[in-house]
Design an enzyme around this catalytic site. Structure first.
Site, PDB file in Angstrom:
ATOM      1  N   ASP A  10       3.404  -3.845   7.292  1.00  0.00           N
ATOM      2  CA  ASP A  10       3.159  -4.853   6.499  1.00  0.00           C
ATOM      3  C   ASP A  10       1.980  -5.642   7.154  1.00  0.00           C
ATOM      4  O   ASP A  10       2.231  -6.276   8.267  1.00  0.00           O
ATOM      5  CB  ASP A  10       4.431  -5.639   6.214  1.00  0.00           C
ATOM      6  CG  ASP A  10       3.979  -7.008   5.051  1.00  0.00           C
ATOM      7  OD1 ASP A  10       2.871  -7.473   4.975  1.00  0.00           O
ATOM      8  OD2 ASP A  10       4.965  -7.458   4.805  1.00  0.00           O
ATOM      9  N   ASP A 110      -0.955  -4.431   0.947  1.00  0.00           N
ATOM     10  CA  ASP A 110      -0.830  -4.751   2.250  1.00  0.00           C
ATOM     11  C   ASP A 110       0.419  -4.019   3.027  1.00  0.00           C
ATOM     12  O   ASP A 110       0.682  -4.416   4.192  1.00  0.00           O
ATOM     13  CB  ASP A 110      -1.253  -6.244   2.714  1.00  0.00           C
ATOM     14  CG  ASP A 110       0.344  -6.794   2.724  1.00  0.00           C
ATOM     15  OD1 ASP A 110       1.323  -6.580   1.776  1.00  0.00           O
ATOM     16  OD2 ASP A 110       0.419  -7.807   3.490  1.00  0.00           O
ATOM     17  N   GLU A 111       1.063  -3.358   2.435  1.00  0.00           N
ATOM     18  CA  GLU A 111       2.336  -2.744   2.665  1.00  0.00           C
ATOM     19  C   GLU A 111       2.710  -1.292   2.271  1.00  0.00           C
ATOM     20  O   GLU A 111       2.233  -0.696   1.271  1.00  0.00           O
ATOM     21  CB  GLU A 111       3.416  -3.626   1.987  1.00  0.00           C
ATOM     22  CG  GLU A 111       4.765  -4.002   2.738  1.00  0.00           C
ATOM     23  CD  GLU A 111       5.425  -4.700   1.728  1.00  0.00           C
ATOM     24  OE1 GLU A 111       5.039  -5.800   1.540  1.00  0.00           O
ATOM     25  OE2 GLU A 111       6.896  -4.390   1.755  1.00  0.00           O
TER      26      GLU A 111
END
Ligand code: TTP
Ligand code: MG
Length: 369
Positions: A10, A110-111
């Site tokens: 993350d 973003d993960e």
């Protein structure tokens, strides 16, 4: 189910960190990235903020006006979201992450989850090493930090990643799962929202340990069979959800660092063809046909160059792929003086079926649309 090792990566305060990278002079101030609704100057919500702003209570979802109030008198930076910029950074990071995974699942900009069981030969020591390598690589390539969680499944990996932020790395081995989860609030479990939390509070269930001990039949009575059983298993750190690609990708690619910086076409093609084999396997498992082939060269100064060619008809041929890659690299190094540090290959413009049109028309020697 066989034992697995799953990693969650993350990126830290992602949009705000991208803005800091673009303009490092704002790094020491509160940075607030905003979705302006455009009605009045300050209407809209905070998308995200850096950790300095968070210390002042400025976080995702609050109104911009409230953020301004909380940062009153403090030299701070308010910026509008620039999705294309973040997406570009995200794409190159995701490509790197994917290359380290047996299977890969991006869950947001973003993960991403990585199943690394085979790549690490089912070793937590190896996985920790890999996680550090990934963090270093993302930092050296994109100047961004991330937080990584490792565990025997997605549920534990996710909680582990949240455990230490920013720039964290938390590894939870199977034998430590129960102990790790026990003191955490039930809210840490994916799927336990505000409402569920309230309901559980009235039953004196506050921590994961309380939930694990709570009678599963009572949970089923309260939340229904599916959710009740899920909560019970989650509290025990059990989760069988596989790590798998979501939807159809826009492109499939791999990029890799050369043993040493070089301009030697043979060395580069040798590496690139190996990457082609990998990409091709992924293409076949997803039953996709490509039309566009792209090569990427990251120079020794970290500048990224790319060249593409789009075919007339979709294909899934490895031979055509390698042929195109060879031509593109040859042409690139004829025209440019770059010394390559990393090289990559990507296919895109997908369709589900090979286009028969061309073969038929060329066979009959005429056009038939
Ligand atoms: P998150 O990973 O939830 O948050 P983050 O990366 O900003 O911070 P953290 O260090 O805690 O991981 O979300 C990723 C991006 O998604 C975030 O940078 C901005 C965007 N986002 C919104 O636009 N609105 C929201 O409400 C949230 C939670 C995120
Ligand atoms: Mg994040």
């Amino acid at each position: 189910m066989h034992t697995r090792i799953v990693m969650l990566v993350d990126l830290d305060y992602f949009f705000a960190q991208c803005e800091e990278r673009r303009n490092p002079s704002i790094k020491d101030k509160p940075v607030v990235v905003c979705v302006y609704s455009g009605r009045t100057q300050d209407s809209g919500a905070v998308s995200t903020s850096n950790y300095i702003a968070r210390q002042h209570g400025v976080k995702s979802g609050i109104p911009i006006s409230l953020a301004k109030k909380r940062l009153e008198g403090i030299d701070s930076v308010f910026l509008p979201v620039d999705k294309p910029f973040y997406k570009q950074i995200s794409d190159s990071i995701m490509e790197v992450l994917r290359s380290y995974a047996d299977s890969f699942e991006q869950v947001s900009i973003d993960e991403a989850y990585l199943d690394v069981t085979k790549k690490t030969r089912n070793s937590y020591v190896e996985t920790k090493r890999l996680a550090k390598k990934i963090k270093t690589e993302i930092f050296s390539q994109q100047q961004l930090t991330c937080s990584v969680g490792v565990g025997p499944n997605k549920l534990v990996a996710k909680i582990a990643a949240d455990y230490q932020k920013p720039d964290g790395l938390t590894v939870v081995k199977p034998e430590n799962v129960i102990r790790f989860l026990a003191p955490l609030p039930v809210r840490s479990l994916v799927g336990v929202g505000k409402k569920t939390e309230k309901k559980l509070e009235t039953l004196n269930v506050h921590t994961v340990a309380h939930l694990a001990k709570f009678d599963v039949q009572k949970l089923v009575d309260l939340f229904g069979r599916k959710l009740g059983v899920y909560f019970h298993n989650a509290a025990l750190g059990l989760d069988e959800d596989p790590v798998e690609e979501r939807g159809d990708p826009e492109s499939i690619g791999r990029i890799s660092t050369l043993k040493q910086d070089t301009q030697d076409l043979n060395v580069i093609l040798d590496k690139a063809f190996k990457l082609c084999d990998d990409v091709h396997t992924r293409l076949l498992t997803r039953k996709l046909f490509y039309r566009t082939v792209t090569i990427r060269v990251v120079g020794d100064n970290l500048e990224v160059h790319s060249r593409s060619n789009t075919l007339e008809n979709p294909t899934n041929s490895l031979e055509i792929f390698k042929g195109e890659v060879k031509q593109l690299f040859e042409k690139f190094f004829e025209e440019s003086d770059v010394t390559a540090r990393r090289v990559g290959v990507t296919v895109s413009s997908f369709s589900k079926k090979e286009n028969q049109q061309k073969q038929i028309t060329s066979f009959f020697g005429g056009s038939n649309n």
